[in-house]
Write a protein that holds these residues in place. Structure first.
Motif, PDB file in Angstrom:
ATOM      1  N   GLY A 142      42.389  60.502  41.794  1.00  0.00           N
ATOM      2  CA  GLY A 142      42.222  59.681  40.608  1.00  0.00           C
ATOM      3  C   GLY A 142      42.675  58.252  40.734  1.00  0.00           C
ATOM      4  N   LYS A 143      42.707  57.723  41.950  1.00  0.00           N
ATOM      5  CA  LYS A 143      43.134  56.348  42.177  1.00  0.00           C
ATOM      6  C   LYS A 143      41.935  55.491  42.602  1.00  0.00           C
ATOM      7  CE  LYS A 143      47.514  57.338  41.552  1.00  0.00           C
ATOM      8  NZ  LYS A 143      48.253  56.839  40.369  1.00  0.00           N
ATOM      9  N   ASP A 144      41.916  54.250  42.109  1.00  0.00           N
ATOM     10  CA  ASP A 144      40.871  53.331  42.537  1.00  0.00           C
ATOM     11  C   ASP A 144      41.141  52.846  43.958  1.00  0.00           C
ATOM     12  OD1 ASP A 144      39.310  53.389  40.245  1.00  0.00           O
ATOM     13  OD2 ASP A 144      40.357  51.710  39.293  1.00  0.00           O
ATOM     14  N   ILE A 145      40.091  52.834  44.759  1.00  0.00           N
ATOM     15  CA  ILE A 145      40.170  52.255  46.104  1.00  0.00           C
ATOM     16  C   ILE A 145      39.800  50.777  46.036  1.00  0.00           C
ATOM     17  CG2 ILE A 145      39.239  52.352  48.453  1.00  0.00           C
ATOM     18  CD1 ILE A 145      38.658  55.323  47.975  1.00  0.00           C
ATOM     19  N   VAL A 146      38.777  50.488  45.268  1.00  0.00           N
ATOM     20  CA  VAL A 146      38.353  49.105  45.031  1.00  0.00           C
ATOM     21  C   VAL A 146      37.791  49.039  43.616  1.00  0.00           C
ATOM     22  CG1 VAL A 146      36.037  49.470  45.992  1.00  0.00           C
ATOM     23  CG2 VAL A 146      37.015  47.168  45.972  1.00  0.00           C
ATOM     24  N   ARG A 147      37.973  47.898  42.952  1.00  0.00           N
ATOM     25  CA  ARG A 147      37.591  47.779  41.544  1.00  0.00           C
ATOM     26  C   ARG A 147      36.492  46.736  41.339  1.00  0.00           C
ATOM     27  NH1 ARG A 147      43.287  47.954  41.282  1.00  0.00           N
ATOM     28  NH2 ARG A 147      44.101  49.841  40.276  1.00  0.00           N
ATOM     29  N   LEU A 148      35.773  46.932  40.248  1.00  0.00           N
ATOM     30  CA  LEU A 148      34.769  45.978  39.798  1.00  0.00           C
ATOM     31  C   LEU A 148      35.368  44.574  39.751  1.00  0.00           C
ATOM     32  CD1 LEU A 148      31.869  45.825  38.255  1.00  0.00           C
ATOM     33  CD2 LEU A 148      33.282  45.718  36.202  1.00  0.00           C
ATOM     34  N   GLY A 149      34.663  43.595  40.330  1.00  0.00           N
ATOM     35  CA  GLY A 149      35.106  42.208  40.280  1.00  0.00           C
ATOM     36  C   GLY A 149      35.977  41.778  41.441  1.00  0.00           C
ATOM     37  N   GLU A 150      36.448  42.728  42.239  1.00  0.00           N
ATOM     38  CA  GLU A 150      37.286  42.362  43.378  1.00  0.00           C
ATOM     39  C   GLU A 150      36.440  41.780  44.509  1.00  0.00           C
ATOM     40  OE1 GLU A 150      41.076  45.425  42.878  1.00  0.00           O
ATOM     41  OE2 GLU A 150      39.613  45.773  44.481  1.00  0.00           O
ATOM     42  N   ARG A 151      37.120  41.051  45.406  1.00  0.00           N
ATOM     43  CA  ARG A 151      36.479  40.442  46.564  1.00  0.00           C
ATOM     44  C   ARG A 151      37.132  40.996  47.830  1.00  0.00           C
ATOM     45  NH1 ARG A 151      33.778  35.448  45.456  1.00  0.00           N
ATOM     46  NH2 ARG A 151      33.775  34.979  43.215  1.00  0.00           N
TER      47      ARG A 151
END
Length: 249
Positions: A47-56
């Motif tokens: 349940g953890k984000d690896i990469v998120r919307l908007g990241e570079r």
């Protein structure tokens, strides 16, 4: 359709080679270049984000163990899972050329992930141009899977949707040696399945009950067995063509 289980000693680089070789014929030199690609291993909880919307991001992730999902949220906070990724997949390979992420990627189960720095991937591809084609083919197949999922959610009923997804997962996991006697781990909750195929969690439960009653699946807590492969394919209108595997059954 039996495959030997993935060896615990199989390295991250070897798994990447095994996966790419199922969709693109690799030379010995290309395999050696992939073996030498630096990969940083990280364990990530459920349940953890690896990469998120908007990241570079400056790196892409190779799934080594566990399941991850690509998702987006509506303004009201409702989640749509747009893809499931299994060991051997590189779910954010597009970030190599698209600077800003337009999706989020999260773990569905506890995962081991290998991070590949973009600069290292680009340097490798400059030395071995055919590997650029191999990675491009990987992203094109992701797009093909998206198209099939759109058809699955838009035009099939819930029974066929679930059957089709289970068929797909078996074929994809089989390609990297994670299917044994038509059985594989399925670490996904009813809520996550609901977000994947666009029905309620209650409806997911009823659909799984119907598939079990018809002898198409058998389940334990996190493992699923498909005793009637031909019947399940027919129920899900499944044809593996869109996966573009070199040795698809």
């Amino acid at each position: 359709m039996t495959a030997s289980p993935l060896s615990p000693s199989l390295s991250a680089n070897a798994l990447m080679i095994r996966k790419l070789d199922t969709i693109f014929p690799l030379s010995n030199d290309e395999k050696q270049a992939l073996m030498e690609l630096p990969i940083q291993l990280v364990k990530i909880d459920t349940g953890k984000d690896i990469v998120r919307l908007g990241e570079r991001p400056q790196q892409s992730c190779l799934i080594l163990k566990g399941f991850t999902c690509v998702y987006k949220l509506s303004v009201g906070g409702k989640r749509q899972i747009m893809a499931l990724h299994v060991p051997g997949d590189i779910p954010d390979l597009q970030s190599l050329h698209l600077e800003v992420m337009d999706i989020s990627i999260a773990t569905i189960s506890a995962c081991t992930v290998g991070f590949l720095q973009h600069v290292d991937i680009l340097r490798m591809c400059e030395r071995h141009p055919r590997l650029t084609a191999a990675l491009w083919r990987e992203t094109l197949i992701d797009a093909s899977i998206y198209r099939e999922w759109l058809l699955n959610i838009g035009q099939r009923d819930s029974y066929a949707r679930v059957a089709h997804l289970l068929c797909e997962l078996l074929i994809r996991l089989r390609a990297v040696g994670l299917v044994e006697n038509h059985a594989f781990d399925l670490p996904i909750t009813q809520e996550e399945m609901a977000d994947t195929i666009g029905i309620s969690a209650v409806h997911v439960s009823r659909t799984f009950q119907a598939l079990r009653a018809n002898g198409l699946i058998e389940t334990t807590r996190t493992r699923i067995y498909l005793p009637d492969w031909e019947g399940l394919k027919e129920a899900g209108e499944f044809d593996p063509l869109y996966l573009h595997l070199r040795n698809a059954p």
